[in-house]
Design a protein around this motif. Sequence first.
Motif, PDB file in Angstrom:
ATOM      1  N   ASN A  80     -12.939   4.652  22.854  1.00 60.38           N
ATOM      2  CA  ASN A  80     -13.368   4.776  21.458  1.00 60.38           C
ATOM      3  C   ASN A  80     -13.270   3.471  20.685  1.00 60.38           C
ATOM      4  O   ASN A  80     -13.734   3.397  19.539  1.00 60.38           O
ATOM      5  N   THR A  81     -12.656   2.452  21.264  1.00 66.45           N
ATOM      6  CA  THR A  81     -12.585   1.166  20.568  1.00 66.45           C
ATOM      7  C   THR A  81     -13.919   0.423  20.650  1.00 66.45           C
ATOM      8  O   THR A  81     -14.144  -0.533  19.902  1.00 66.45           O
ATOM      9  N   VAL A  82     -14.794   0.834  21.567  1.00 67.36           N
ATOM     10  CA  VAL A  82     -16.136   0.260  21.665  1.00 67.36           C
ATOM     11  C   VAL A  82     -17.075   1.109  20.818  1.00 67.36           C
ATOM     12  O   VAL A  82     -17.258   2.300  21.087  1.00 67.36           O
ATOM     13  N   GLU A  83     -17.652   0.509  19.794  1.00 68.50           N
ATOM     14  CA  GLU A  83     -18.510   1.279  18.892  1.00 68.50           C
ATOM     15  C   GLU A  83     -19.852   1.566  19.569  1.00 68.50           C
ATOM     16  O   GLU A  83     -20.633   0.666  19.867  1.00 68.50           O
ATOM     17  N   LYS A  84     -20.092   2.835  19.815  1.00 69.03           N
ATOM     18  CA  LYS A  84     -21.310   3.239  20.507  1.00 69.03           C
ATOM     19  C   LYS A  84     -21.562   4.718  20.267  1.00 69.03           C
ATOM     20  O   LYS A  84     -20.657   5.468  19.898  1.00 69.03           O
ATOM     21  N   ASP A  85     -22.786   5.135  20.483  1.00 69.84           N
ATOM     22  CA  ASP A  85     -23.144   6.546  20.492  1.00 69.84           C
ATOM     23  C   ASP A  85     -23.418   6.941  21.931  1.00 69.84           C
ATOM     24  O   ASP A  85     -24.234   6.299  22.620  1.00 69.84           O
ATOM     25  N   LEU A  86     -22.742   7.979  22.404  1.00 63.01           N
ATOM     26  CA  LEU A  86     -22.914   8.441  23.768  1.00 63.01           C
ATOM     27  C   LEU A  86     -23.314   9.911  23.740  1.00 63.01           C
ATOM     28  O   LEU A  86     -22.655  10.735  23.117  1.00 63.01           O
ATOM     29  N   PHE A  87     -24.418  10.214  24.389  1.00 59.35           N
ATOM     30  CA  PHE A  87     -24.948  11.573  24.415  1.00 59.35           C
ATOM     31  C   PHE A  87     -24.911  12.078  25.856  1.00 59.35           C
ATOM     32  O   PHE A  87     -25.142  11.321  26.803  1.00 59.35           O
ATOM     33  N   THR A  88     -24.599  13.359  26.026  1.00 62.13           N
ATOM     34  CA  THR A  88     -24.492  13.939  27.362  1.00 62.13           C
ATOM     35  C   THR A  88     -25.486  15.085  27.521  1.00 62.13           C
ATOM     36  O   THR A  88     -25.885  15.729  26.546  1.00 62.13           O
ATOM     37  N   ALA A  89     -25.873  15.301  28.772  1.00 61.73           N
ATOM     38  CA  ALA A  89     -26.801  16.394  29.078  1.00 61.73           C
ATOM     39  C   ALA A  89     -26.679  16.726  30.555  1.00 61.73           C
ATOM     40  O   ALA A  89     -26.104  15.969  31.339  1.00 61.73           O
ATOM     41  N   THR A  90     -27.195  17.877  30.925  1.00 59.67           N
ATOM     42  CA  THR A  90     -27.256  18.268  32.327  1.00 59.67           C
ATOM     43  C   THR A  90     -28.715  18.527  32.701  1.00 59.67           C
ATOM     44  O   THR A  90     -29.599  18.568  31.837  1.00 59.67           O
ATOM     45  N   MET A  91     -28.950  18.716  33.975  1.00 63.53           N
ATOM     46  CA  MET A  91     -30.295  19.037  34.426  1.00 63.53           C
ATOM     47  C   MET A  91     -30.835  20.281  33.727  1.00 63.53           C
ATOM     48  O   MET A  91     -32.025  20.373  33.408  1.00 63.53           O
ATOM     49  N   MET A  92     -29.931  21.239  33.449  1.00 61.98           N
ATOM     50  CA  MET A  92     -30.375  22.485  32.821  1.00 61.98           C
ATOM     51  C   MET A  92     -30.834  22.297  31.371  1.00 61.98           C
ATOM     52  O   MET A  92     -31.509  23.151  30.816  1.00 61.98           O
TER      53      MET A  92
END
Length: 214
Positions: free
Chosen positions: A174-186
């Motif tokens: 969390n010290t690296v400022e970024k947006d991270l999005f997750t998803a699955t094949m479904m």
Amino acid sequence: MSKHPVFTRENDEITCHLLPYQTKAKDSEKQISGIVAGRGAGKSIWLSAMTLLEMVQGGKVLLLAQNYKSLKLNLFQEILDRFRECELEPQVSYGDMTIKFGSGMLLGFSYENVDSVRGISGVSLLVLDELALAPQNLFETVNPCLRGTNRKTRIIFATTPRKGTVWNRWFRDNTVEKDLFTATMMDNTELDKDEIELQKKSITDPNAYRQEIL
């Protein structure tokens, strides 16, 4: 592959059609943003869409993939598919792994020869495919390429996670400022149920299933 075009073009106006998680990643205000997801979730489509949007605005894109063959056969082709959807004809060099359109340009490299990017500048968009396979010194080698542009610079990535890698820890840092999005094949509604079932049946190891599908 998407069943429907990612881009449509009417009267020279390009409209982008993405899935909800792809759209959130596209609209991120952070300099660094990415999608960490299983195979078939639409990571390459998002990266290729972002690349085209930058190029048609005159941006310079630096693209890195895990190796030359993957670069040439996967993401490079996805980007050209996006141009075809828009009925645009870029200049393509497979030998140099470059695409040019108007004042926009893409330079393609692999993590295997990452030091070759030294000396490149003016990059407005850094695209990192399968980031989990990248060398640990990636950013210190590549980020200086983002100097010397009058456009807003951005770093985007997409990857399937790899257990135990330095990048898995970086995703959670969390010290690296970024947006991270997750998803699955479904989550990819562009896939048919039969395609999803085929993938489920082909991966029987629980750890591999979590990595590749979930």
